[in-house]
Write a protein that holds these residues in place. Structure first.
Motif, PDB file in Angstrom:
ATOM      1  N   LEU A   1       0.831  -1.213   0.000  1.00 48.41           N
ATOM      2  CA  LEU A   1       0.000   0.000   0.000  1.00 48.41           C
ATOM      3  C   LEU A   1       0.864   1.261   0.000  1.00 48.41           C
ATOM      4  O   LEU A   1       0.543   2.246  -0.655  1.00 48.41           O
ATOM      5  CB  LEU A   1      -0.916   0.022   1.226  1.00 48.41           C
ATOM      6  CG  LEU A   1      -2.247  -0.687   1.107  1.00 48.41           C
ATOM      7  CD1 LEU A   1      -3.066  -0.459   2.374  1.00 48.41           C
ATOM      8  CD2 LEU A   1      -3.030  -0.178  -0.102  1.00 48.41           C
ATOM      9  N   LEU A   2       1.962   1.217   0.749  1.00 43.00           N
ATOM     10  CA  LEU A   2       2.833   2.398   0.813  1.00 43.00           C
ATOM     11  C   LEU A   2       3.470   2.650  -0.548  1.00 43.00           C
ATOM     12  O   LEU A   2       3.562   3.788  -1.003  1.00 43.00           O
ATOM     13  CB  LEU A   2       3.906   2.214   1.887  1.00 43.00           C
ATOM     14  CG  LEU A   2       3.378   2.223   3.323  1.00 43.00           C
ATOM     15  CD1 LEU A   2       4.482   1.856   4.299  1.00 43.00           C
ATOM     16  CD2 LEU A   2       2.778   3.579   3.675  1.00 43.00           C
ATOM     17  N   LEU A   3       3.887   1.575  -1.193  1.00 40.89           N
ATOM     18  CA  LEU A   3       4.518   1.727  -2.508  1.00 40.89           C
ATOM     19  C   LEU A   3       3.540   2.274  -3.535  1.00 40.89           C
ATOM     20  O   LEU A   3       3.888   3.158  -4.321  1.00 40.89           O
ATOM     21  CB  LEU A   3       5.031   0.372  -2.995  1.00 40.89           C
ATOM     22  CG  LEU A   3       6.480   0.036  -2.719  1.00 40.89           C
ATOM     23  CD1 LEU A   3       6.774  -1.369  -3.226  1.00 40.89           C
ATOM     24  CD2 LEU A   3       7.443   1.031  -3.358  1.00 40.89           C
ATOM     25  N   SER A   4       2.309   1.775  -3.509  1.00 40.43           N
ATOM     26  CA  SER A   4       1.358   2.249  -4.525  1.00 40.43           C
ATOM     27  C   SER A   4       0.931   3.682  -4.233  1.00 40.43           C
ATOM     28  O   SER A   4       0.754   4.480  -5.138  1.00 40.43           O
ATOM     29  CB  SER A   4       0.149   1.320  -4.630  1.00 40.43           C
ATOM     30  OG  SER A   4      -0.589   1.339  -3.437  1.00 40.43           O
ATOM     31  N   GLN A   5       0.787   4.018  -2.949  1.00 38.63           N
ATOM     32  CA  GLN A   5       0.357   5.377  -2.613  1.00 38.63           C
ATOM     33  C   GLN A   5       1.445   6.397  -2.820  1.00 38.63           C
ATOM     34  O   GLN A   5       1.169   7.573  -3.028  1.00 38.63           O
ATOM     35  CB  GLN A   5      -0.058   5.445  -1.154  1.00 38.63           C
ATOM     36  CG  GLN A   5      -1.399   4.867  -0.927  1.00 38.63           C
ATOM     37  CD  GLN A   5      -1.809   5.146   0.484  1.00 38.63           C
ATOM     38  OE1 GLN A   5      -2.028   6.272   0.871  1.00 38.63           O
ATOM     39  NE2 GLN A   5      -1.868   4.090   1.255  1.00 38.63           N
ATOM     40  N   TRP A   6       2.672   5.924  -2.693  1.00 43.55           N
ATOM     41  CA  TRP A   6       3.804   6.848  -2.796  1.00 43.55           C
ATOM     42  C   TRP A   6       3.704   7.715  -4.044  1.00 43.55           C
ATOM     43  O   TRP A   6       4.030   8.884  -4.054  1.00 43.55           O
ATOM     44  CB  TRP A   6       5.126   6.054  -2.769  1.00 43.55           C
ATOM     45  CG  TRP A   6       6.212   6.830  -3.386  1.00 43.55           C
ATOM     46  CD1 TRP A   6       6.859   6.567  -4.539  1.00 43.55           C
ATOM     47  CD2 TRP A   6       6.730   8.056  -2.893  1.00 43.55           C
ATOM     48  NE1 TRP A   6       7.748   7.551  -4.801  1.00 43.55           N
ATOM     49  CE2 TRP A   6       7.691   8.475  -3.806  1.00 43.55           C
ATOM     50  CE3 TRP A   6       6.470   8.840  -1.773  1.00 43.55           C
ATOM     51  CZ2 TRP A   6       8.404   9.655  -3.632  1.00 43.55           C
ATOM     52  CZ3 TRP A   6       7.170  10.018  -1.605  1.00 43.55           C
ATOM     53  CH2 TRP A   6       8.129  10.405  -2.527  1.00 43.55           C
ATOM     54  N   LYS A   7       3.182   7.103  -5.129  1.00 47.67           N
ATOM     55  CA  LYS A   7       3.122   7.806  -6.419  1.00 47.67           C
ATOM     56  C   LYS A   7       2.293   9.086  -6.318  1.00 47.67           C
ATOM     57  O   LYS A   7       2.429   9.985  -7.121  1.00 47.67           O
ATOM     58  CB  LYS A   7       2.576   6.871  -7.496  1.00 47.67           C
ATOM     59  CG  LYS A   7       3.478   5.648  -7.673  1.00 47.67           C
ATOM     60  CD  LYS A   7       3.084   4.766  -8.839  1.00 47.67           C
ATOM     61  CE  LYS A   7       4.086   3.649  -9.053  1.00 47.67           C
ATOM     62  NZ  LYS A   7       4.000   2.589  -8.026  1.00 47.67           N
ATOM     63  N   ARG A   8       1.401   9.153  -5.318  1.00 53.05           N
ATOM     64  CA  ARG A   8       0.543  10.336  -5.206  1.00 53.05           C
ATOM     65  C   ARG A   8       1.051  11.347  -4.186  1.00 53.05           C
ATOM     66  O   ARG A   8       0.571  12.472  -4.123  1.00 53.05           O
ATOM     67  CB  ARG A   8      -0.859   9.912  -4.769  1.00 53.05           C
ATOM     68  CG  ARG A   8      -1.463   8.804  -5.596  1.00 53.05           C
ATOM     69  CD  ARG A   8      -2.941   8.680  -5.351  1.00 53.05           C
ATOM     70  NE  ARG A   8      -3.287   8.044  -4.087  1.00 53.05           N
ATOM     71  CZ  ARG A   8      -3.446   6.732  -3.932  1.00 53.05           C
ATOM     72  NH1 ARG A   8      -3.270   5.915  -4.946  1.00 53.05           N
ATOM     73  NH2 ARG A   8      -3.793   6.224  -2.775  1.00 53.05           N
ATOM     74  N   VAL A   9       1.997  10.918  -3.355  1.00 53.47           N
ATOM     75  CA  VAL A   9       2.353  11.721  -2.189  1.00 53.47           C
ATOM     76  C   VAL A   9       2.980  13.062  -2.543  1.00 53.47           C
ATOM     77  O   VAL A   9       2.633  14.095  -1.964  1.00 53.47           O
ATOM     78  CB  VAL A   9       3.270  10.905  -1.244  1.00 53.47           C
ATOM     79  CG1 VAL A   9       3.876  11.779  -0.173  1.00 53.47           C
ATOM     80  CG2 VAL A   9       2.454   9.820  -0.582  1.00 53.47           C
ATOM     81  N   GLU A  10       3.861  13.051  -3.525  1.00 52.31           N
ATOM     82  CA  GLU A  10       4.532  14.295  -3.910  1.00 52.31           C
ATOM     83  C   GLU A  10       3.512  15.315  -4.441  1.00 52.31           C
ATOM     84  O   GLU A  10       3.516  16.477  -4.050  1.00 52.31           O
ATOM     85  CB  GLU A  10       5.618  13.980  -4.944  1.00 52.31           C
ATOM     86  CG  GLU A  10       6.286  15.183  -5.583  1.00 52.31           C
ATOM     87  CD  GLU A  10       7.034  16.076  -4.599  1.00 52.31           C
ATOM     88  OE1 GLU A  10       7.617  15.565  -3.615  1.00 52.31           O
ATOM     89  OE2 GLU A  10       7.025  17.316  -4.801  1.00 52.31           O
ATOM     90  N   GLU A  11       2.619  14.852  -5.293  1.00 54.28           N
ATOM     91  CA  GLU A  11       1.630  15.751  -5.856  1.00 54.28           C
ATOM     92  C   GLU A  11       0.689  16.289  -4.780  1.00 54.28           C
ATOM     93  O   GLU A  11       0.350  17.475  -4.761  1.00 54.28           O
ATOM     94  CB  GLU A  11       0.844  14.991  -6.928  1.00 54.28           C
ATOM     95  CG  GLU A  11       0.068  15.909  -7.843  1.00 54.28           C
ATOM     96  CD  GLU A  11      -0.883  15.127  -8.733  1.00 54.28           C
ATOM     97  OE1 GLU A  11      -0.456  14.071  -9.254  1.00 54.28           O
ATOM     98  OE2 GLU A  11      -2.029  15.567  -8.878  1.00 54.28           O
ATOM     99  N   GLN A  12       0.285  15.410  -3.871  1.00 52.59           N
ATOM    100  CA  GLN A  12      -0.584  15.855  -2.769  1.00 52.59           C
ATOM    101  C   GLN A  12       0.131  16.880  -1.898  1.00 52.59           C
ATOM    102  O   GLN A  12      -0.468  17.858  -1.443  1.00 52.59           O
ATOM    103  CB  GLN A  12      -1.012  14.652  -1.915  1.00 52.59           C
ATOM    104  CG  GLN A  12      -2.028  13.766  -2.612  1.00 52.59           C
ATOM    105  CD  GLN A  12      -2.297  12.470  -1.872  1.00 52.59           C
ATOM    106  OE1 GLN A  12      -1.547  12.078  -0.979  1.00 52.59           O
ATOM    107  NE2 GLN A  12      -3.359  11.781  -2.250  1.00 52.59           N
TER     108      GLN A  12
END
Ligand SMILES: *Cc1c(COP(=O)(O)O)cnc(C)c1O
Length: 435
Positions: A275-286
């Motif tokens: 879950l952390l790996l898949s969510q990571w892709k959104r973290v910078e933009e958020q």
């Protein structure tokens, strides 16, 4: 408006917001029967996308649910270390255990003192108590909500073994001062960065500045897997100690039944790692969205009497905005805080009064009075510990704080304008609401 507004955009926005301000000041508050400013909820949390589901199902079907034999936790550790610019990252079960592991790796235990802020989530202090050390509270800087680094040196004694600053709300504690004190007194620094993934001090990611840095991936956090945590360090010896302790004292993952020391099981599951790996892709933009919205919100809110958004230290080059924090001066605003929070809720804007003073928590007294603590410390030492834990500035701050949540900063600029509209509307009717 575009992400990089031109001067014309800004002038247009200013004109709109002054119109909004005028209308808001004269409208009837929802608490007194008026129409709420907002009737739609802010973005819900967590966010779930297709790739989260794919990765989760991949773990499920692979039957490799434990990190031993799996690959997701390992991939996450590599990615997170690289993103933050740290030599090592160890994933853990949660944020509390990442703090506990760090103190353990530094050998902090009975008889030691650890400097902590009183304005934080309770886990910061619980980590110290788990090691049977004494928490020493240093007062808060009310302008920034961070530990007041100028007051740390006065709290140091020959028993001080660690400084544990928290980067509260996504902002950053005054690391220049804290590192200088640590260096001068040869005391290690552990950063509680649980609320601040991607925040920076002078361009460096928090958690990589002190000896060790800790994250939480609990459900409310900006990067979340329900539960989860991580320890970051550039010190290979400290990393090894964390690794072995978190893996029941085995030297390394996959070491079978060979032990190099005592330990605990604080491992992250593959589900969390995926879950952390898949969510990571959104973290910078958020993170970028929160920063832009927060800057816009601050510009508008600080014009309102009695509303004082938290300041950042000059060295804080990036704020992760886990919380949007401000000081609410009830006298200047003309309404008690409790009533203000109720009125905001009625307008459809969630907010919160924030933490209560941790140093005054009754449980601290019970813990220090426990058999274990009595066996380690004399009555005089315990009395002294309780006696010097006064933080008057923090006591005051706890009566003035108002928080908005990180998810509220993930919306549009119009959402920010609605927050401001609600505050202005309440301010305009303060005397009617106070009656
Ligand atoms: C969330 C949090 C923790 C603890 O994290 P858990 O994952 O809930 O154990 C520690 N410190 C701070 C400042 C936090 O916000």
């Amino acid at each position: 408006m575009s992400k990089n507004p031109t001067r014309r955009d800004l002038l247009a926005a200013a004109a709109t917001s002054s119109l909004v301000a005028h209308a808001a000041a004269t409208a009837k508050p929802a608490l007194l029967g008026g129409k709420p400013v907002r009737s739609t909820p802010f973005p819900s949390w967590p966010m779930v996308e297709d790739n989260d589901e794919r990765q989760w199902m991949d773990v499920l079907k692979s039957k490799r649910w434990n990190r031993v034999g799996g690959s997701y936790v390992l991939q996450f550790e590599k990615m997170w270390a690289e993103q933050l610019g740290a030599k090592h990252c160890l994933a853990t079960a949660n944020g509390t255990t990442s703090l506990f592991l760090s103190l353990n790796a530094l050998g902090i235990g009975p008889g030691d003192e650890v400097i902590v802020p009183p304005y934080t989530f309770v886990a910061t202090v619980n980590a110290v108590l788990l090691q049977h050390a004494l928490p020493v509270f240093v007062d808060t800087d009310p302008e920034t909500f961070q530990i007041d680094a100028r007051k740390i040196e006065a709290a140091i004694t020959p028993r001080t073994r660690c400084i544990l600053p928290v980067h509260l709300g996504g902002s950053v504690a005054d690391m220049d001062t804290i590192l200088a004190i640590g260096k001068k007194h040869k005391i290690p620094v552990v950063e509680d960065a649980c609320q601040s993934p991607l925040a920076e001090w002078r361009g460096k990611k928090v958690s990589t500045i002190g000896d060790l840095g800790c994250f939480s991936f609990q459900a409310s956090k900006n990067l979340n897997a329900g539960e989860g945590g991580a320890v970051l360090t550039n010190d290979s010896e400290l990393y090894k100690l964390c690794m072995s302790f978190h893996n029941n004292g085995r030297g390394d993952i996959g070491n079978g039944l060979q032990y190099v020391r005592n330990g605990c099981n604080l491992r992250m599951t593959e589900f969390q790692g995926a879950l952390l790996l898949s969510q990571w892709k959104r973290v910078e933009e958020q993170a970028r969205t929160r920063e832009q919205n927060a800057a816009y919100l601050t510009k508008m809110l600080k014009e309102i009497p009695g509303i004082h958004p938290a300041r950042m230290y000059e060295g804080c080059t990036r704020n992760a905005y886990h919380l949007y924090m401000l000081r609410y001066d009830a006298k200047q605003f003309g309404l008690p805080r409790k009533r203000f929070l109720e009125a905001m809720k009625a307008e459809g804007i969630p907010s919160d009064g924030g933490y209560t003073p941790l140093n005054k928590e009754p449980f601290l007294k019970y813990t220090l009075d426990s058999r274990a603590y009595r066996a380690i410390y004399s009555s005089a030492q315990i009395a002294e510990c309780l006696e010097r834990n006064h933080c008057p500035v923090n006591d005051q701050l706890c009566t003035e704080a108002v928080w908005f949540y990180q998810t509220m900063l993930l919306g549009s600029r119009a959402d920010m304008e609605q927050i401001v509209e609600a505050v202005r509307k309440i301010h305009g009717s303060a005397s009617a609401l106070a009656a």
